[in-house]
Design an enzyme around this catalytic site. Structure first.
Site: not given
Ligand SMILES: CNc1nc2c(CC[C@H]3O[C@@H](OC)[C@@H]4OC(C)(C)O[C@@H]43)c3nc(N)[nH]c(=O)c3cc2[nH]1
Length: 379
Positions: A98-99, A101-102, A152, A223, A273
């Site tokens: 993942d990038s 940002g989240f 993002d 999102g 995932d």
């Molecule tokens: C749990 N609900 C959820 N996760 C999201 C993620 C991935 C968030 C990352 O944090 C971990 O999940 C909590 C996971 O570890 C990996 C797998 C490395 O990535 C996940 C998102 N990531 C990005 N870039 N943009 C989004 O709009 C987004 C939305 C999400 N909704």
């Protein structure tokens, strides 16, 4: 490396559809990913509680790494110096990152958002970091990820339409910058655009169309799974899917429960995932053909049956519920390890069944039968 995957290409092949459900495979230089696919989360370079040979044996073709955590510790440059994430954690299949940002929005403190990117303080040691679209791609490249994400901004739901619009437009500008920065990476790697837009259909459509025009090799729907009800999540998938190219993979980020997976596959999602299988495993919750089983519950104290005697996974087939209950009660680490293993295997088997059902044109029956099994419970 499966023999017929050319050395340096990324591609998606659709093998069959059943309504909006699809099955096929993503080809990468490190092997194929059968879709629909569930991708175990390996946040800090480990799928918590499992060895990678168990992850592979469970049927996983790809695992996730986590840019935010790894850039803070041990550091992207250090992972690169050690040969990259595949060598570091000894996983030779594809890796998606993942990038970041989240997590920046959800884990770090003292963050400042700007057009340039996000500056934030590490939740590990308080050090300042700057995460821009360019830096995020650089980090994912240093980690050696086969599938990378644009930077993002993911807004929490509920949010105002103005907030959703601002974050969606920023994410589109960052999509352009991420894709441009990605062009210096070795052939065969891919970067996905991430559809945003909150729960506002018009914003979701605009985001999907704009990203489709940028011709990404794959698309994530972001999102979602941020606290909204399942019906809102499913409605957004139905809104977005028709505006994404059918010949590119769709990845629904952070989803979800077994029910979420089946319902999202039915609406055209190819990749998932979620931390659910391993996080639940650490909380004594097993996902099985008979529904959820909470092994903390005293009703299991003398139950000699395994979780599922017909499974080919040792964690599901060989250990009594009484033993698992005992390990959980004693807070023994083997309890978390065995239930996490069982859950990872169950999620893989759920997707394998979905792939076969779509190929046979009987996905609706598969969903109905699976849900009947959950409802029947473990008599
Ligand atoms: C749990 N609900 C959820 N996760 C999201 C993620 C991935 C968030 C990352 O944090 C971990 O999940 C909590 C996971 O570890 C990996 C797998 C490395 O990535 C996940 C998102 N990531 C990005 N870039 N943009 C989004 O709009 C987004 C939305 C999400 N909704």
């Amino acid at each position: 490396m499966t023999p017929d995957t050319p050395a340096d290409t990324f591609s998606f092949t659709l093998s069959a559809t059943d309504g909006a459900a699809r099955t096929g495979y993503v080809s990468t230089p490190r092997g194929r990913i059968r879709t629909p696919a569930f991708m175990p989360v390996g946040t800090v370079a480990t799928v918590k509680g499992l060895y990678f040979d168990q992850v592979r044996a469970a049927g996983a073709d790809i695992v996730l790494g986590n840019t935010y955590h790894l850039m803070l510790r041990p550091g992207a440059e250090r992972v690169a110096k050690l040969g990259g994430l595949h060598t570091f954690m000894r996983w030779d299949g594809p890796i998606l990152t993942d990038s970041g940002g989240f997590q920046v929005m959800s884990l770090s403190s003292l963050r400042k958002m700007s057009e340039q990117g996000v500056t934030f303080r590490s939740h590990v040691d308080g050090a300042y970091h700057e995460m821009s679209p360019e830096r995020s791609v650089e980090i994912q490249g240093l980690l050696g990820a086969d599938i990378q994400m644009q930077l993002d901004e993911c807004v929490r739901l509920p949010c105002t339409d103005e907030e959703a619009e601002r974050a969606m437009r920023l994410s589109l500008r960052w999509a352009e910058r991420s894709k441009r920065a990605f062009e210096t990476q070795p052939k065969g790697r891919a970067i996905f655009g991430i559809v945003q837009g909150g729960a506002v259909p018009a914003l979701r459509v605009e985001s999907a169309r704009a990203l489709a025009d940028m011709d990404f090799p794959g698309y994530s729907i972001g999102g979602l799974a941020v606290g909204e009800p399942q019906e809102v999540m499913l409605a957004m998938i139905e809104t977005v899917a028709p505006h994404l190219p059918t010949n590119k993979p769709r990845y629904l980020m952070g989803v979800g429960t077994p029910d979420d997976l089946l319902e999202s596959v039915a609406r055209g999602i190819d990749m998932f995932d979620c931390v659910m299988p391993t996080r639940s495993g650490r909380h004594a919750l097993a996902f099985t053909r008979f529904g959820r089983i909470n092994l903390k519950n005293a009703r299991h104290a003398e139950d000699p049956r395994p979780l599922d005697e017909e499974s080919d996974c040792p964690a599901l087939r060989d250990y009594s519920r009484a033993y698992l209950h005992h390990l959980v009660r004693c807070e023994e680490m083997l309890g978390a390890m065995l239930i996490s293993w069982a859950n990872i295997h169950y999620y893989q088997q759920l997707m394998a069944g979905a792939r076969a059902a779509i190929a046979a044109g009987r996905y609706a029956d598969y969903v109905a039968q699976t849900k009947e099994g959950w409802a029947r419970g473990d008599l």
